[in-house]
Scaffold this motif. Sequence first.
Motif, PDB file in Angstrom:
ATOM      1  N   SER A   1     -11.515  31.002   6.632  1.00 39.14           N
ATOM      2  CA  SER A   1     -12.230  29.751   6.870  1.00 39.14           C
ATOM      3  C   SER A   1     -12.693  29.073   5.587  1.00 39.14           C
ATOM      4  N   SER A   2     -12.746  29.817   4.494  1.00 38.46           N
ATOM      5  CA  SER A   2     -13.216  29.230   3.237  1.00 38.46           C
ATOM      6  C   SER A   2     -12.180  28.322   2.602  1.00 38.46           C
ATOM      7  N   GLY A   3     -10.966  28.328   3.131  1.00 36.34           N
ATOM      8  CA  GLY A   3      -9.902  27.528   2.536  1.00 36.34           C
ATOM      9  C   GLY A   3      -9.934  26.073   2.931  1.00 36.34           C
ATOM     10  N   GLY A   4     -10.806  25.662   3.813  1.00 36.19           N
ATOM     11  CA  GLY A   4     -10.848  24.268   4.259  1.00 36.19           C
ATOM     12  C   GLY A   4     -12.262  23.810   4.481  1.00 36.19           C
ATOM     13  N   GLY A   5     -12.463  22.532   4.528  1.00 40.91           N
ATOM     14  CA  GLY A   5     -13.793  21.966   4.702  1.00 40.91           C
ATOM     15  C   GLY A   5     -14.023  21.514   6.121  1.00 40.91           C
ATOM     16  N   TYR A   6     -15.200  21.050   6.318  1.00 42.72           N
ATOM     17  CA  TYR A   6     -15.584  20.561   7.641  1.00 42.72           C
ATOM     18  C   TYR A   6     -15.089  19.133   7.797  1.00 42.72           C
ATOM     19  N   GLY A   7     -14.331  18.881   8.854  1.00 39.80           N
ATOM     20  CA  GLY A   7     -13.661  17.594   8.974  1.00 39.80           C
ATOM     21  C   GLY A   7     -14.103  16.731  10.128  1.00 39.80           C
ATOM     22  N   PHE A   8     -15.288  16.978  10.642  1.00 38.94           N
ATOM     23  CA  PHE A   8     -15.745  16.191  11.791  1.00 38.94           C
ATOM     24  C   PHE A   8     -16.167  14.798  11.347  1.00 38.94           C
ATOM     25  N   GLU A   9     -15.646  13.756  11.968  1.00 40.33           N
ATOM     26  CA  GLU A   9     -15.974  12.388  11.599  1.00 40.33           C
ATOM     27  C   GLU A   9     -16.294  11.569  12.838  1.00 40.33           C
ATOM     28  N   THR A  10     -17.280  10.713  12.716  1.00 34.65           N
ATOM     29  CA  THR A  10     -17.612   9.799  13.803  1.00 34.65           C
ATOM     30  C   THR A  10     -17.834   8.408  13.227  1.00 34.65           C
ATOM     31  N   ALA A  11     -17.580   7.395  14.038  1.00 31.72           N
ATOM     32  CA  ALA A  11     -17.903   6.029  13.629  1.00 31.72           C
ATOM     33  C   ALA A  11     -19.420   5.908  13.573  1.00 31.72           C
ATOM     34  N   SER A  12     -19.952   5.350  12.489  1.00 28.16           N
ATOM     35  CA  SER A  12     -21.400   5.344  12.308  1.00 28.16           C
ATOM     36  C   SER A  12     -22.082   4.145  12.959  1.00 28.16           C
ATOM     37  N   THR A  13     -21.618   2.942  12.636  1.00 30.83           N
ATOM     38  CA  THR A  13     -22.264   1.740  13.163  1.00 30.83           C
ATOM     39  C   THR A  13     -21.322   0.542  13.026  1.00 30.83           C
ATOM     40  N   ILE A  14     -21.751  -0.616  13.532  1.00 30.44           N
ATOM     41  CA  ILE A  14     -20.973  -1.853  13.381  1.00 30.44           C
ATOM     42  C   ILE A  14     -21.906  -2.955  12.903  1.00 30.44           C
ATOM     43  N   ASN A  15     -21.332  -3.995  12.283  1.00 29.05           N
ATOM     44  CA  ASN A  15     -22.128  -5.078  11.721  1.00 29.05           C
ATOM     45  C   ASN A  15     -22.008  -6.391  12.483  1.00 29.05           C
ATOM     46  N   ASN A  16     -20.910  -6.549  13.239  1.00 31.90           N
ATOM     47  CA  ASN A  16     -20.727  -7.801  13.981  1.00 31.90           C
ATOM     48  C   ASN A  16     -19.839  -7.571  15.197  1.00 31.90           C
ATOM     49  N   LEU A  17     -19.695  -8.623  16.004  1.00 33.60           N
ATOM     50  CA  LEU A  17     -18.910  -8.546  17.234  1.00 33.60           C
ATOM     51  C   LEU A  17     -17.445  -8.261  16.947  1.00 33.60           C
ATOM     52  N   SER A  18     -16.920  -8.817  15.866  1.00 33.97           N
ATOM     53  CA  SER A  18     -15.518  -8.612  15.509  1.00 33.97           C
ATOM     54  C   SER A  18     -15.218  -7.135  15.275  1.00 33.97           C
ATOM     55  N   GLU A  19     -16.133  -6.445  14.569  1.00 38.81           N
ATOM     56  CA  GLU A  19     -15.956  -5.018  14.311  1.00 38.81           C
ATOM     57  C   GLU A  19     -16.007  -4.220  15.625  1.00 38.81           C
ATOM     58  N   LEU A  20     -16.914  -4.631  16.507  1.00 39.79           N
ATOM     59  CA  LEU A  20     -17.049  -3.947  17.795  1.00 39.79           C
ATOM     60  C   LEU A  20     -15.756  -4.044  18.599  1.00 39.79           C
ATOM     61  N   LEU A  21     -15.231  -5.253  18.727  1.00 37.84           N
ATOM     62  CA  LEU A  21     -13.996  -5.463  19.493  1.00 37.84           C
ATOM     63  C   LEU A  21     -12.829  -4.743  18.857  1.00 37.84           C
ATOM     64  N   SER A  22     -12.746  -4.775  17.540  1.00 43.28           N
ATOM     65  CA  SER A  22     -11.652  -4.101  16.828  1.00 43.28           C
ATOM     66  C   SER A  22     -11.714  -2.591  17.033  1.00 43.28           C
ATOM     67  N   LEU A  23     -12.934  -2.049  16.974  1.00 42.51           N
ATOM     68  CA  LEU A  23     -13.130  -0.605  17.131  1.00 42.51           C
ATOM     69  C   LEU A  23     -12.686  -0.135  18.512  1.00 42.51           C
ATOM     70  N   TYR A  24     -13.114  -0.853  19.556  1.00 39.04           N
ATOM     71  CA  TYR A  24     -12.751  -0.466  20.920  1.00 39.04           C
ATOM     72  C   TYR A  24     -11.281  -0.752  21.230  1.00 39.04           C
ATOM     73  N   LYS A  25     -10.740  -1.820  20.660  1.00 41.77           N
ATOM     74  CA  LYS A  25      -9.327  -2.138  20.863  1.00 41.77           C
ATOM     75  C   LYS A  25      -8.452  -1.019  20.312  1.00 41.77           C
ATOM     76  N   ASN A  26      -8.739  -0.604  19.085  1.00 40.87           N
ATOM     77  CA  ASN A  26      -7.973   0.486  18.471  1.00 40.87           C
ATOM     78  C   ASN A  26      -8.188   1.795  19.225  1.00 40.87           C
ATOM     79  N   GLY A  27      -9.445   2.022  19.655  1.00 42.30           N
ATOM     80  CA  GLY A  27      -9.754   3.258  20.368  1.00 42.30           C
ATOM     81  C   GLY A  27      -9.016   3.363  21.685  1.00 42.30           C
ATOM     82  N   ILE A  28      -9.012   2.283  22.472  1.00 48.20           N
ATOM     83  CA  ILE A  28      -8.309   2.291  23.758  1.00 48.20           C
ATOM     84  C   ILE A  28      -6.817   2.548  23.559  1.00 48.20           C
ATOM     85  N   PHE A  29      -6.226   1.923  22.554  1.00 48.20           N
ATOM     86  CA  PHE A  29      -4.797   2.114  22.294  1.00 48.20           C
ATOM     87  C   PHE A  29      -4.500   3.566  21.928  1.00 48.20           C
ATOM     88  N   VAL A  30      -5.316   4.126  21.024  1.00 51.58           N
ATOM     89  CA  VAL A  30      -5.107   5.513  20.570  1.00 51.58           C
ATOM     90  C   VAL A  30      -5.262   6.496  21.725  1.00 51.58           C
TER      91      VAL A  30
END
Length: 509
Positions: free
Chosen positions: A227-256
């Motif tokens: 286990s010492s050969g790799g790091g911790y790789g957990f990542e989450t989206a932290s926050t958004i600044n505007n409506l455009s970022e919100l829509l883009s985030l969910y659009k990409n998420g739904i597709f993925v």
Amino acid sequence: MHRSLVEKFKEAFTSVLPITIIVMLLHFTISPMPLGTVVLFITGTILLVIGMGIFTLGADMAIMPIGEFIGASLVKSRKLLIFVIGSFILGVAVTVAEPDLQVLAKQVPSVPDVVLLGSVAIGVGIFLVIALLRILFKMRLSYILLIMYSIVFLVAAFTSPDYLAVAFDSGGVTTGPITVPFILALGMGVSTVRSGKSAEEDSFGLCGISSIGPIIAVLIMGIFFDSSGGGYGFETASTINNLSELLSLYKNGIFVFFKEVTIAFSPIILIFAAYNIFYLKLPKRQIAKIAVGIVYTILGLTIFLTGVNIGFMPAGNYLGNSLASLSYNWILIPLSVLIGFFVVTAEPAVHVLNKQVEDITSGAISKKMMMAGLSLGVGIALALAMIRMMFGISIWFFLLPGYIIALTLTFFVPQIFTAIAFDSGGVASGTMAATFLLPFAIGVASALGGNPMTDAFGIIAMVAMMPLITVQIMGVIYMVKMKRNKDIIDYKEDDTELNDEDDFDIIEY
């Protein structure tokens, strides 16, 4: 169908509302979140309700009928080799299709995702075969669980401590929104054809046994991977600044997530199609209904996973870090009980299990009764997990005595409660545990300066363990009440007979 969908939405809203209220109360009181994180959480909650409603309707229409049809056809073939091979392939297919496992796979250092997913899938396949053979040969569940968990802890003694918590976590997340309804229905199909006095009990226990396979698989990997050969790789989206970022985030998420769910679900569709062509030969009307159910399932699960991953993850991580940084961080313990009590109600697989338990037991074990046992168990589990992280206690001191108690209880409660309890453990530790509770624990571990591999991981294992105890204790209470009612009935019957005899004597006299 419209009425059914509305009912599913109501159930989903009722389930998600308590945890939403708790998070928002924390935001407005002791742990304010950034506005962007709050917006993500609220929009994620809305998607979670919509997705859960559509998914549970799809599971009723497609997943459970497919499992029942295939399970029944495997038994009717009367060929043990076909039964074993078919069950193994189904176990591997539904595990690969399980989205919760993908979340965990990315967190294990030094082990390629393909290796982990493949090993866990093979583990589930092997243990699903064992679980189904138990039904065919009428083997006692308690003995199988005792033997298998003895092997688990024996292997764990030779495994790196870094992989112990991850191994038990993998057993919990494997039984999620796709695996649970399919395996439960598969067991119902097999037990119905086999029939017999214990058919009702035998239809449960499959998830409990199947979840042991991933634990052993990851523990064995822990012997060979450092286990010492790799790091911790957990990542989450932290926050958004505007409506455009919100829509883009969910659009990409739904597709993925739509792509992942569709690809993961395709083996199940292909297997069912093959079975239908060569064995089942269902009417076109029934196939059409199942096809619509599959579309609902994929669509609902896509929306659900998008909302949970994008909306709930950042909120859970932020709250965990913020609360653990407080000077009075002891508040984590009672808050964890509260969060755990309600978060389990947002698990889609929990509702599938509870409904099937109520149906098969003809209401003797109600959905409310099951939910109470699960909520209590998860609440206690989260409190113990927080205590473990705050005081740096090894997970061994919780898992070993916990499973000893759970396995001991299997010899003193009705077998149906044992089977349901071990199914419940895996079901309670599903999508919400992987995408809200795990980030919450990661935030706590980071604030306390701990190691996520040994501290944060293991929270799903605790969530999976406690319902084994609480549901079986519920079985003890149920058994005592039944005995008391029987004694009262016997007493009244004896008293009535005595009065009848006295009346006879008086008349004769």
